[in-house]
Design an enzyme around this catalytic site. Structure first.
Site, PDB file in Angstrom:
ATOM      1  N   ARG A  55       0.918  -1.205  -0.020  1.00 45.55           N
ATOM      2  CA  ARG A  55      -0.180  -0.182  -0.106  1.00 45.55           C
ATOM      3  C   ARG A  55       0.829   1.420  -0.157  1.00 45.55           C
ATOM      4  O   ARG A  55       2.108   1.314   0.293  1.00 45.55           O
ATOM      5  CB  ARG A  55      -0.822   0.029   1.207  1.00 45.55           C
ATOM      6  CG  ARG A  55      -2.050  -0.910   1.104  1.00 45.55           C
ATOM      7  CD  ARG A  55      -3.021  -1.119   2.585  1.00 45.55           C
ATOM      8  NE  ARG A  55      -2.138  -1.126   3.800  1.00 45.55           N
ATOM      9  CZ  ARG A  55      -1.789  -0.103   4.546  1.00 45.55           C
ATOM     10  NH1 ARG A  55      -2.015   1.193   4.298  1.00 45.55           N
ATOM     11  NH2 ARG A  55      -0.933  -0.618   5.607  1.00 45.55           N
ATOM     12  N   LYS A 197      -8.233  -2.852   1.245  1.00 46.40           N
ATOM     13  CA  LYS A 197      -8.039  -2.165   2.483  1.00 46.40           C
ATOM     14  C   LYS A 197      -8.917  -0.919   2.464  1.00 46.40           C
ATOM     15  O   LYS A 197      -9.333  -0.388   3.637  1.00 46.40           O
ATOM     16  CB  LYS A 197      -6.572  -2.045   2.975  1.00 46.40           C
ATOM     17  CG  LYS A 197      -5.989  -3.098   3.504  1.00 46.40           C
ATOM     18  CD  LYS A 197      -6.484  -3.646   4.710  1.00 46.40           C
ATOM     19  CE  LYS A 197      -5.917  -4.716   5.285  1.00 46.40           C
ATOM     20  NZ  LYS A 197      -6.345  -5.342   6.359  1.00 46.40           N
ATOM     21  N   HIS A 216     -10.096  -5.048  12.780  1.00 41.01           N
ATOM     22  CA  HIS A 216      -9.084  -5.676  12.208  1.00 41.01           C
ATOM     23  C   HIS A 216      -8.340  -7.075  12.912  1.00 41.01           C
ATOM     24  O   HIS A 216      -7.599  -6.871  13.825  1.00 41.01           O
ATOM     25  CB  HIS A 216      -7.984  -4.824  11.785  1.00 41.01           C
ATOM     26  CG  HIS A 216      -6.885  -5.194  11.005  1.00 41.01           C
ATOM     27  ND1 HIS A 216      -5.516  -4.992  11.050  1.00 41.01           N
ATOM     28  CD2 HIS A 216      -6.705  -6.078   9.836  1.00 41.01           C
ATOM     29  CE1 HIS A 216      -4.809  -5.558  10.338  1.00 41.01           C
ATOM     30  NE2 HIS A 216      -5.623  -6.136   9.333  1.00 41.01           N
ATOM     31  N   SER A 234       1.231  -7.684  12.296  1.00 48.69           N
ATOM     32  CA  SER A 234       2.017  -8.598  11.413  1.00 48.69           C
ATOM     33  C   SER A 234       3.197  -9.260  12.196  1.00 48.69           C
ATOM     34  O   SER A 234       4.036  -8.477  13.233  1.00 48.69           O
ATOM     35  CB  SER A 234       2.937  -8.001  10.325  1.00 48.69           C
ATOM     36  OG  SER A 234       3.616  -8.655   9.642  1.00 48.69           O
ATOM     37  N   LYS A 238      -1.158 -14.365  14.317  1.00 49.05           N
ATOM     38  CA  LYS A 238      -2.704 -14.138  14.241  1.00 49.05           C
ATOM     39  C   LYS A 238      -3.101 -15.208  13.397  1.00 49.05           C
ATOM     40  O   LYS A 238      -4.055 -15.870  13.690  1.00 49.05           O
ATOM     41  CB  LYS A 238      -3.141 -12.512  13.734  1.00 49.05           C
ATOM     42  CG  LYS A 238      -4.599 -12.442  13.555  1.00 49.05           C
ATOM     43  CD  LYS A 238      -4.741 -11.072  13.041  1.00 49.05           C
ATOM     44  CE  LYS A 238      -4.113 -10.849  11.653  1.00 49.05           C
ATOM     45  NZ  LYS A 238      -4.944  -9.541  11.069  1.00 49.05           N
ATOM     46  N   THR A 239      -2.508 -15.411  12.242  1.00 48.04           N
ATOM     47  CA  THR A 239      -3.056 -16.286  11.016  1.00 48.04           C
ATOM     48  C   THR A 239      -2.815 -17.522  11.845  1.00 48.04           C
ATOM     49  O   THR A 239      -3.801 -18.614  11.704  1.00 48.04           O
ATOM     50  CB  THR A 239      -2.308 -16.053   9.911  1.00 48.04           C
ATOM     51  OG1 THR A 239      -2.881 -14.653   9.408  1.00 48.04           O
ATOM     52  CG2 THR A 239      -3.038 -17.175   8.899  1.00 48.04           C
ATOM     53  N   ASP A 253      -9.140 -11.933   8.589  1.00 48.81           N
ATOM     54  CA  ASP A 253      -8.588 -10.315   8.731  1.00 48.81           C
ATOM     55  C   ASP A 253      -9.460  -9.370   9.123  1.00 48.81           C
ATOM     56  O   ASP A 253      -8.943  -8.584   9.764  1.00 48.81           O
ATOM     57  CB  ASP A 253      -7.883 -10.307   7.322  1.00 48.81           C
ATOM     58  CG  ASP A 253      -6.943  -8.939   7.411  1.00 48.81           C
ATOM     59  OD1 ASP A 253      -6.202  -8.894   8.190  1.00 48.81           O
ATOM     60  OD2 ASP A 253      -7.266  -8.273   6.392  1.00 48.81           O
ATOM     61  N   ARG A 317       2.210 -12.271  -1.737  1.00 50.82           N
ATOM     62  CA  ARG A 317       0.773 -12.368  -1.583  1.00 50.82           C
ATOM     63  C   ARG A 317       0.265 -13.394  -2.300  1.00 50.82           C
ATOM     64  O   ARG A 317       0.656 -13.594  -3.263  1.00 50.82           O
ATOM     65  CB  ARG A 317       0.239 -11.063  -1.175  1.00 50.82           C
ATOM     66  CG  ARG A 317       0.676 -10.001  -0.396  1.00 50.82           C
ATOM     67  CD  ARG A 317      -0.169 -10.350   1.113  1.00 50.82           C
ATOM     68  NE  ARG A 317       0.430  -9.139   1.894  1.00 50.82           N
ATOM     69  CZ  ARG A 317      -0.220  -8.856   3.133  1.00 50.82           C
ATOM     70  NH1 ARG A 317      -1.465  -9.728   3.404  1.00 50.82           N
ATOM     71  NH2 ARG A 317      -0.022  -7.970   3.801  1.00 50.82           N
TER      72      ARG A 317
END
Length: 526
Positions: A55, A197, A216, A234, A238-239, A253, A317
């Site tokens: 981004r 996003k 988020h 990050s 979390k994942t 997410d 990604r």
């Protein structure tokens, strides 16, 4: 509705063709014909997003106009731009897109139909339409017949604004949201994450004003329907930790928390691929097949991807529909969460690996959104760097932070939700001295939270941060639960803890004006 789906309202005059909601097979045909992709192994498409592999936050703006200006959290995250500049750039984007074959995706953001936003995304590239088809919720044919978008993105990725300085932009790239017009324009960047996003930022504006919290975070639910939320920046896990073979994934997410419960905002996943290992991340690995899009990965002449190669970017990604994962909740909704887990990777090594938060502490840590990163070795620095991101998603928060924190506190109190802080970072010393808390230990702590056994523990209070620490947990080495016990140099521990506490205190000053009642929920020195 005209054959051009009422795009004339934005100034279009000579559209060559509009390809609306093509099936993925036809999108792939267009992608190959347009030379946008190469076909990788297992049938995934591989794309190169050009100069931008992430981004462009400094190129994101929101139109400053009367009906929304009082609500927006103006500042570095949400920079102002005038309606006149937006109108001029909209005209230029439309001129760029006109007389081309366009790709249109009509779909939904939000798996709960009571709160779903119909979104329309118009692009000049087939792969961008494929991407948003992956990421948002795909409509049924009947829903398309009466579809009326509530927010539209016009993506003119190939248009670069040469007179950007005159218009008050930071570069020839722009991502601009006009919340009053319910329209966004994108120019100069092919990075697809701007659309994902961007819509999340829009939902972060509209949902909370209706009493629904946008978050988020990832979410899953157990066989009995108990829901857990995982917040974390990050690198915090979390994942990894929300992907549990014994629980159904709601989403990885972005979520909403309404009076009905939790719902996924998305219809897909956008996972990082760097150093992807099929043994550690089998769900992501197995999802890289037909329908998936790989971004900026390095591959050989046989199209075999080297997931360890960061030559192009660390931010490689893959996007894919959520149904590419086997163990998912259908639909992507759940009840009110029983547990909230804030994940932090504390590279200073002073926060407990697990602690229970009071409601006030939950709001405090939610606002701070703390983690720590290891400094780049190229500078020869091993000192950790603290990172604070408002509500664990600062770049996407459109309203003032207090709005989200107050909604979280209200909903937690209303539904009796427990909150925990889990440190997946260092123990026994800071980075360079100690070691990371092991994944098996962390998973055992998460299991104790989810099955409720942690509530039977005896508790000790950490003296500076005031955190409640369990003295013992099943399957966890007791000595690691209180971090002071793992440090050989106790004086160094005390000094490092004081240093981190001061960072928290300093960071929270930006929130004190709106939330003075939460100051006491933070660390106390002296």
């Amino acid at each position: 509705m005209s054959s051009n789906y009422n795009l004339e309202q934005f100034g279009f005059q000579n559209i060559k063709a509009v390809h609306r909601n093509l099936p993925v097979e036809k999108l792939i045909e267009h992608e190959i014909k347009n030379d946008e992709v190469v076909v990788g192994q297992q049938g995934a498409m591989i794309v190169d997003t050009g100069k931008f592999t992430g981004r462009s936050p400094k190129d994101k703006f929101i139109v400053d106009e009367a009906s929304t200006t009082e609500n927006i959290w103006w500042g570095p995250v949400n920079a102002k731009i005038t309606p006149a500049v937006f109108d001029e750039l909209q005209e230029k984007c439309v001129k760029y897109l006109d007389n081309r074959e366009l790709y249109m995706f009509d779909g939904f953001c939000g798996a709960d139909k009571d709160f779903a936003m119909p979104v329309r995304i118009v692009t000049s590239t087939a792969w961008h339409s494929h991407f948003v088809r992956n990421m948002f919720i795909r409509p049924e044919k009947k829903e398309l017949e009466s579809f009326a978008p509530e927010f539209t993105i016009l993506n003119a990725c190939g248009y670069f604004e040469k007179e950007f300085e005159k218009l008050g932009l930071n570069s020839d790239v722009f991502i601009i949201f006009n919340l009053a017009k319910k329209l966004a324009i994108v120019g100069g960047t092919q990075y697809a994450g701007e659309m994902k996003k961007g819509i999340f930022s829009v939902m972060n504006y509209f949902l909370p004003l209706k009493g629904t919290l946008s978050m988020h975070c990832s979410a899953n639910k157990g066989k009995d329907g108990d829901v857990a939320l995982f917040f974390g920046l990050s690198g915090t896990g979390k994942t990894t930790l929300s992907t549990d073979p014994n629980r159904h994934l709601i989403g990885d997410d972005e979520h909403g928390w309404s009076d009905n419960g939790i719902f996924n905002l998305e219809g897909g996943c956008y996972a990082k691929c760097i150093n992807l290992d099929p043994d550690k991340e089998p769900d992501i690995w197995n999802a890289i097949r037909h329908e998936a899009i790989l971004e900026n990965v390095i591959y050989d002449e046989d199209r075999v991807v080297d997931y360890d190669d960061s030559t192009k970017t660390e931010n490689t990604r893959v996007s894919y529909p959520i149904y590419s994962i086997d163990n998912i909740a259908v639909p992507s909704t759940g009840g009110h969460p029983k547990n909230i887990i804030f994940l932090t990777c504390d590279a200073f090594g002073v926060l407990p690996p697990v602690s229970k938060l009071t409601p006030e502490q939950a709001s405090y840590h939610f606002l701070n959104g703390y983690t720590a990163k290891v400094a780049g070795t190229e500078r020869g620095v091993t000192e950790p760097e603290a990172t604070f991101s408002t509500c664990f998603g600062g770049p996407f928060m459109t309203l003032r932070p207090k709005v989200y924190a107050d909604l979280l506190a209200k909903k937690m109190k209303q539904h009796g939700t427990n909150a925990y802080l889990v440190n997946t970072g260092w123990s026994g010393g800071s980075y360079g001295v100690g070691s990371r808390v092991s994944i098996p230990d962390t998973r055992a702590m998460i299991t104790a939270i989810l099955d409720g056994s942690i509530l039977n523990a005896q508790w000790a209070t950490e003296p500076i941060f005031g955190l409640a620490i369990p003295t013992a947990l099943p399957g966890v080495k007791t000595e690691i639960l209180n971090p002071v016990n793992t440090w050989k140099d106790k004086a160094a521990f005390e000094a490092t803890r004081t240093k981190l506490a001061n960072m928290f205190i300093e960071n929270f000053k930006k929130y004190e004006g709106d939330s003075p009642e939460l100051k006491g929920a933070g660390p106390k020195l002296g």
